[in-house]
Design a protein around this motif. Sequence first.
Motif, PDB file in Angstrom:
ATOM      1  N   ALA A   7       0.835  -1.199   0.000  1.00  0.00           N
ATOM      2  CA  ALA A   7       0.000   0.000   0.000  1.00  0.00           C
ATOM      3  C   ALA A   7       0.866   1.244   0.000  1.00  0.00           C
ATOM      4  N   GLU A   8       1.947   1.201   0.763  1.00  0.00           N
ATOM      5  CA  GLU A   8       2.833   2.352   0.839  1.00  0.00           C
ATOM      6  C   GLU A   8       3.496   2.614  -0.509  1.00  0.00           C
ATOM      7  N   ALA A   9       3.759   1.546  -1.251  1.00  0.00           N
ATOM      8  CA  ALA A   9       4.427   1.696  -2.532  1.00  0.00           C
ATOM      9  C   ALA A   9       3.474   2.110  -3.643  1.00  0.00           C
ATOM     10  N   GLY A  10       2.202   2.272  -3.331  1.00  0.00           N
ATOM     11  CA  GLY A  10       1.269   2.745  -4.339  1.00  0.00           C
ATOM     12  C   GLY A  10       0.191   1.744  -4.675  1.00  0.00           C
ATOM     13  N   GLY A  11       0.143   0.627  -3.960  1.00  0.00           N
ATOM     14  CA  GLY A  11      -0.915  -0.344  -4.180  1.00  0.00           C
ATOM     15  C   GLY A  11      -2.231   0.232  -3.699  1.00  0.00           C
ATOM     16  N   GLY A  12      -3.276  -0.519  -3.831  1.00  0.00           N
ATOM     17  CA  GLY A  12      -4.601  -0.014  -3.519  1.00  0.00           C
ATOM     18  C   GLY A  12      -5.012  -0.092  -2.084  1.00  0.00           C
ATOM     19  N   GLY A  13      -5.367  -1.276  -1.606  1.00  0.00           N
ATOM     20  CA  GLY A  13      -6.174  -1.482  -0.432  1.00  0.00           C
ATOM     21  C   GLY A  13      -5.725  -0.938   0.888  1.00  0.00           C
ATOM     22  N   GLY A  14      -4.665  -1.489   1.482  1.00  0.00           N
ATOM     23  CA  GLY A  14      -4.335  -1.190   2.869  1.00  0.00           C
ATOM     24  C   GLY A  14      -3.960   0.256   3.106  1.00  0.00           C
ATOM     25  N   THR A  15      -4.276   0.718   4.307  1.00  0.00           N
ATOM     26  CA  THR A  15      -3.936   2.097   4.657  1.00  0.00           C
ATOM     27  C   THR A  15      -3.003   2.156   5.849  1.00  0.00           C
ATOM     28  N   ASP A  16      -2.633   0.986   6.417  1.00  0.00           N
ATOM     29  CA  ASP A  16      -1.706   0.981   7.540  1.00  0.00           C
ATOM     30  C   ASP A  16      -0.353   1.507   7.079  1.00  0.00           C
ATOM     31  N   HIS A  17       0.266   2.281   7.889  1.00  0.00           N
ATOM     32  CA  HIS A  17       1.626   2.786   7.664  1.00  0.00           C
ATOM     33  C   HIS A  17       1.744   3.735   6.476  1.00  0.00           C
ATOM     34  N   VAL A  18       0.646   4.289   5.996  1.00  0.00           N
ATOM     35  CA  VAL A  18       0.697   5.291   4.929  1.00  0.00           C
ATOM     36  C   VAL A  18       0.518   6.656   5.594  1.00  0.00           C
ATOM     37  N   ARG A  19       1.412   7.578   5.298  1.00  0.00           N
ATOM     38  CA  ARG A  19       1.348   8.900   5.928  1.00  0.00           C
ATOM     39  C   ARG A  19       0.114   9.662   5.449  1.00  0.00           C
ATOM     40  N   SER A  20      -0.338  10.604   6.256  1.00  0.00           N
ATOM     41  CA  SER A  20      -1.499  11.426   5.899  1.00  0.00           C
ATOM     42  C   SER A  20      -1.119  12.440   4.823  1.00  0.00           C
ATOM     43  N   CYS A  21      -2.034  12.696   3.903  1.00  0.00           N
ATOM     44  CA  CYS A  21      -1.809  13.732   2.891  1.00  0.00           C
ATOM     45  C   CYS A  21      -1.803  15.108   3.545  1.00  0.00           C
ATOM     46  N   THR A  22      -1.050  16.011   2.965  1.00  0.00           N
ATOM     47  CA  THR A  22      -1.055  17.416   3.359  1.00  0.00           C
ATOM     48  C   THR A  22      -1.457  18.247   2.143  1.00  0.00           C
ATOM     49  N   ASN A  23      -1.650  19.534   2.340  1.00  0.00           N
ATOM     50  CA  ASN A  23      -2.001  20.422   1.223  1.00  0.00           C
ATOM     51  C   ASN A  23      -1.007  20.317   0.071  1.00  0.00           C
ATOM     52  N   ASP A  24       0.276  20.087   0.399  1.00  0.00           N
ATOM     53  CA  ASP A  24       1.312  20.042  -0.630  1.00  0.00           C
ATOM     54  C   ASP A  24       1.313  18.753  -1.446  1.00  0.00           C
ATOM     55  N   ASP A  25       0.464  17.792  -1.074  1.00  0.00           N
ATOM     56  CA  ASP A  25       0.381  16.524  -1.800  1.00  0.00           C
ATOM     57  C   ASP A  25      -0.685  16.535  -2.876  1.00  0.00           C
ATOM     58  N   ILE A  26      -1.632  17.451  -2.804  1.00  0.00           N
ATOM     59  CA  ILE A  26      -2.793  17.365  -3.688  1.00  0.00           C
ATOM     60  C   ILE A  26      -2.985  18.626  -4.522  1.00  0.00           C
ATOM     61  N   LYS A  27      -3.734  18.459  -5.604  1.00  0.00           N
ATOM     62  CA  LYS A  27      -4.108  19.579  -6.467  1.00  0.00           C
ATOM     63  C   LYS A  27      -5.563  19.386  -6.882  1.00  0.00           C
ATOM     64  N   PRO A  28      -6.501  20.200  -6.316  1.00  0.00           N
ATOM     65  CA  PRO A  28      -7.885  20.138  -6.799  1.00  0.00           C
ATOM     66  C   PRO A  28      -8.011  20.883  -8.124  1.00  0.00           C
ATOM     67  N   ILE A  29      -8.703  20.271  -9.075  1.00  0.00           N
ATOM     68  CA  ILE A  29      -8.904  20.854 -10.402  1.00  0.00           C
ATOM     69  C   ILE A  29     -10.388  20.750 -10.741  1.00  0.00           C
ATOM     70  N   GLU A  30     -10.967  21.839 -11.233  1.00  0.00           N
ATOM     71  CA  GLU A  30     -12.380  21.819 -11.591  1.00  0.00           C
ATOM     72  C   GLU A  30     -12.626  20.815 -12.708  1.00  0.00           C
ATOM     73  N   ASN A  31     -13.563  19.903 -12.463  1.00  0.00           N
ATOM     74  CA  ASN A  31     -13.972  18.925 -13.489  1.00  0.00           C
ATOM     75  C   ASN A  31     -15.140  19.446 -14.304  1.00  0.00           C
ATOM     76  N   ARG A  32     -16.186  19.894 -13.585  1.00  0.00           N
ATOM     77  CA  ARG A  32     -17.405  20.352 -14.263  1.00  0.00           C
ATOM     78  C   ARG A  32     -18.211  21.192 -13.289  1.00  0.00           C
ATOM     79  N   ARG A  33     -19.167  21.922 -13.847  1.00  0.00           N
ATOM     80  CA  ARG A  33     -20.086  22.691 -13.005  1.00  0.00           C
ATOM     81  C   ARG A  33     -21.471  22.663 -13.613  1.00  0.00           C
ATOM     82  N   GLY A  34     -22.443  22.883 -12.749  1.00  0.00           N
ATOM     83  CA  GLY A  34     -23.827  22.900 -13.199  1.00  0.00           C
ATOM     84  C   GLY A  34     -24.676  23.630 -12.176  1.00  0.00           C
TER      85      GLY A  34
END
Length: 190
Positions: free
Chosen positions: A34-61
């Motif tokens: 999971a730590e290496a990028g696999g899907g399921g497990g969340t044990d031992h994976v650090r929490s995301c911070t603002n510097d890890d993500i980028k929100p991008i507008e997909n659509r609006r209505g």
Amino acid sequence: MSALTRTTRTTRAALVAAAALPALALAAAPASAAEAGGGGGTDHVRSCTNDDIKPIENRRGAAAGTLAVEFGITKIQNGKGPCLMPGWIEVRWVDGFEGEQVGSWARQREAPGEPFVLTMRNTGKFTLFHPNPDNCDPEQCRPTEVAGIEYFLPGDTTGNFGGMGDNMYACANPEVRGTSLSAVTLDYDG
């Protein structure tokens, strides 16, 4: 206790410990995957911070007097590897990069989603809802053009900017309630 009994117990304890080591190594493998990028497990994976993500507008209505803007969340290549994305985020409209807040903070409109491992191969999503300024009294609403959102993940004290397309207006008056957020959920797992 005789020397033979002590020796037998010590030998038995060493054999049990030796037998347990392969089992411990196998049990640790899913967390490492999971730590290496696999899907399921969340044990031992650090929490995301603002510097890890980028929100991008997909659509609006718009419907029933409410604007809805869906944002995708992508993982930024920052060399920090996968991170655990919480099922919620704090958001407010802003009038520009490092700009001023426009209107009220968005409130959660439903229970947070389940945390998920965010990697370079998958995305998350959330929807931001706001009263449509076209349906509000202009003097009460004070329609103001917004350039995007400022977002905060749990534990972050400063926000980051997420841009949007053009021509988006929000009520600048914080007394106009109704700005809200959906849960953050996994959108795609590649």
